[in-house]
Design a protein around this motif. Structure first.
Motif, PDB file in Angstrom:
ATOM      1  N   VAL A  70     106.894  19.484 -59.964  1.00 31.23           N
ATOM      2  CA  VAL A  70     108.316  19.139 -60.071  1.00 31.23           C
ATOM      3  C   VAL A  70     108.685  18.662 -61.470  1.00 31.23           C
ATOM      4  CG1 VAL A  70     110.145  17.630 -59.196  1.00 31.23           C
ATOM      5  CG2 VAL A  70     108.451  18.588 -57.621  1.00 31.23           C
ATOM      6  N   LEU A  71     107.928  17.719 -61.996  1.00 29.41           N
ATOM      7  CA  LEU A  71     108.293  17.098 -63.273  1.00 29.41           C
ATOM      8  C   LEU A  71     108.432  18.096 -64.420  1.00 29.41           C
ATOM      9  CD1 LEU A  71     109.001  14.347 -64.397  1.00 29.41           C
ATOM     10  CD2 LEU A  71     106.593  14.011 -64.982  1.00 29.41           C
ATOM     11  N   LYS A  85     121.468   9.202 -59.426  1.00 21.93           N
ATOM     12  CA  LYS A  85     122.184  10.293 -58.768  1.00 21.93           C
ATOM     13  C   LYS A  85     122.012  11.605 -59.534  1.00 21.93           C
ATOM     14  CE  LYS A  85     126.760  11.874 -57.335  1.00 21.93           C
ATOM     15  NZ  LYS A  85     126.271  12.408 -56.047  1.00 21.93           N
ATOM     16  N   LEU A  86     122.177  11.554 -60.854  1.00 19.07           N
ATOM     17  CA  LEU A  86     122.020  12.770 -61.654  1.00 19.07           C
ATOM     18  C   LEU A  86     120.611  13.331 -61.521  1.00 19.07           C
ATOM     19  CD1 LEU A  86     123.954  11.680 -64.873  1.00 19.07           C
ATOM     20  CD2 LEU A  86     124.705  13.330 -63.155  1.00 19.07           C
ATOM     21  N   PHE A  87     119.634  12.438 -61.534  1.00 20.50           N
ATOM     22  CA  PHE A  87     118.239  12.883 -61.463  1.00 20.50           C
ATOM     23  C   PHE A  87     117.939  13.538 -60.115  1.00 20.50           C
ATOM     24  CE2 PHE A  87     116.493   9.610 -64.757  1.00 20.50           C
ATOM     25  CZ  PHE A  87     117.159  10.291 -65.753  1.00 20.50           C
ATOM     26  N   TYR A  88     118.366  12.925 -59.007  1.00 20.16           N
ATOM     27  CA  TYR A  88     117.986  13.516 -57.721  1.00 20.16           C
ATOM     28  C   TYR A  88     118.763  14.805 -57.448  1.00 20.16           C
ATOM     29  CZ  TYR A  88     121.892  11.617 -54.776  1.00 20.16           C
ATOM     30  OH  TYR A  88     123.094  11.331 -54.187  1.00 20.16           O
ATOM     31  N   GLU A  89     119.940  14.954 -58.045  1.00 17.86           N
ATOM     32  CA  GLU A  89     120.631  16.236 -57.919  1.00 17.86           C
ATOM     33  C   GLU A  89     119.896  17.336 -58.670  1.00 17.86           C
ATOM     34  OE1 GLU A  89     124.641  15.613 -59.141  1.00 17.86           O
ATOM     35  OE2 GLU A  89     125.277  14.859 -57.187  1.00 17.86           O
ATOM     36  N   VAL A  90     119.293  16.993 -59.798  1.00 20.06           N
ATOM     37  CA  VAL A  90     118.451  17.967 -60.515  1.00 20.06           C
ATOM     38  C   VAL A  90     117.229  18.321 -59.671  1.00 20.06           C
ATOM     39  CG1 VAL A  90     117.010  18.325 -62.555  1.00 20.06           C
ATOM     40  CG2 VAL A  90     119.242  17.237 -62.789  1.00 20.06           C
ATOM     41  N   LEU A  91     116.624  17.311 -59.063  1.00 22.70           N
ATOM     42  CA  LEU A  91     115.434  17.555 -58.237  1.00 22.70           C
ATOM     43  C   LEU A  91     115.733  18.477 -57.060  1.00 22.70           C
ATOM     44  CD1 LEU A  91     113.832  13.988 -58.088  1.00 22.70           C
ATOM     45  CD2 LEU A  91     112.978  15.962 -59.340  1.00 22.70           C
ATOM     46  N   GLU A  92     116.916  18.369 -56.503  1.00 22.56           N
ATOM     47  CA  GLU A  92     117.252  19.186 -55.333  1.00 22.56           C
ATOM     48  C   GLU A  92     117.501  20.650 -55.681  1.00 22.56           C
ATOM     49  OE1 GLU A  92     119.118  15.885 -52.270  1.00 22.56           O
ATOM     50  OE2 GLU A  92     120.482  17.098 -53.479  1.00 22.56           O
TER      51      GLU A  92
END
Length: 296
Positions: free
Chosen positions: A216-217, A184-191
């Motif tokens: 992205v990375l 969850k934390l990772f995909y919120e950063v991605l967004e």
């Protein structure tokens, strides 16, 4: 001939004071109303949970009594004295406890690495702005919610029944919870990444994998590392209590000492856990700041 703009009449000092008093009174009424609602909900929750306040206040004196006893020696020539009068007797099981503490750290380390890896893979399919199909994004998000919603002790109990007592149950339980939390934390950063590099690589014909790798990375790697290190700190604390259900680590000896009322042993093990967690907090904080400045 120009018409002069009409100016509203100025409020007198008394009018402004009355308006201010009325505003303050309204805010106080809102606060009082919210406080009454909150108190009513607390009472309803206590009634639903069958909390016996009479029993609570009757036995509340036992809590400080227990805390006091864990810092008193209960055996040997110094029985009844403060634990620091006989540190060697207090930490009689230091060798065994350090080995169990090492097991706890290994459980947390392995679980954090595997959970961060699975969360890293899942987050790219859970982010809504990376061109992944909506059904897949929905499914991955619900899976991550399941992983982090079920308490890790519940998973530990399930794995203890499946694989028996030992560290493997603790590792698997923490891996699942870490996957859900970090995912969850990772995909919120991605967004929240900048879309311009993504659009540029997509327009040049780059594949989705290469776009994630080069557009992205680099934007999110420092945040990913920071969250993973923070999760390691949390997992050390979580692994410390996995032994309560037989999932390995120092928690097993801690639970045994609590059940058998070995008061000095409880305090000795707690001191070791607190010192270990404090050292890890300091080290990982420095590592996080280093990655943020170097990678970010």
């Amino acid at each position: 001939m120009t018409a002069s703009a009409a100016t509203p009449p100025r409020m007198s000092v008394e009018q402004m004071a009355r308006a201010y008093a009325a505003e303050v009174a309204q805010k106080r009424r809102r606060f009082l109303f919210a406080a009454i609602i909150f108190a009513a909900l607390v009472l309803v929750a206590g009634w639903m949970a069958e909390i016996d306040l009479a029993l609570f206040f009757k036995n509340i004196h036992k809590f400080p009594n227990y805390i006091g006893r864990i810092f008193l020696l209960d055996s040997g020539p110094m029985a009844g004295h403060f634990v620091l009068y006989d540190v060697a007797g207090w930490f009689w099981g230091l060798g065994k406890w350090l080995r169990l503490l090492a097991d706890t750290l290994l459980i947390a380390y392995v679980a954090t690495v595997l959970g961060a890896l699975f969360g890293f893979i899942a987050c790219f399919f859970a982010a809504a702005n990376l061109g992944v199909s909506h059904p897949l994004t929905f499914a991955v998000r619900r899976f991550l919610e399941f992983c982090r919603t079920v308490p890790d002790l519940v998973f530990a109990l399930i794995f203890v029944m499946a694989f028996g007592l030992g560290p493997i149950a603790g590792v698997l339980a923490i891996v699942i919870h870490t996957t859900g939390a970090l995912g969850k934390l990772f995909y919120e950063v991605l967004e929240n990444v900048d879309q311009k590099p993504i659009e540029g690589l997509t327009a040049s014909g780059a594949s989705w994998t290469k776009t994630m790798r080069f557009a992205v990375l680099p934007q999110v790697l420092s945040n990913f590392l920071s969250y993973a290190l923070l999760r390691f700190e949390i997992n050390v604390r979580g692994a410390s209590v996995m032994g309560f259900v037989g999932a390995g680590g120092i928690g097993q000896d801690l639970m045994e000492a609590i059940r058998k009322f070995y008061y000095p042993d409880v305090s000795a093990i707690l001191v070791l856990i607190i010192l270990t967690v404090s050292i890890i907090d300091l080290v990982t904080e420095r590592v996080r700041h280093h990655f943020i400045t170097q990678v970010g």
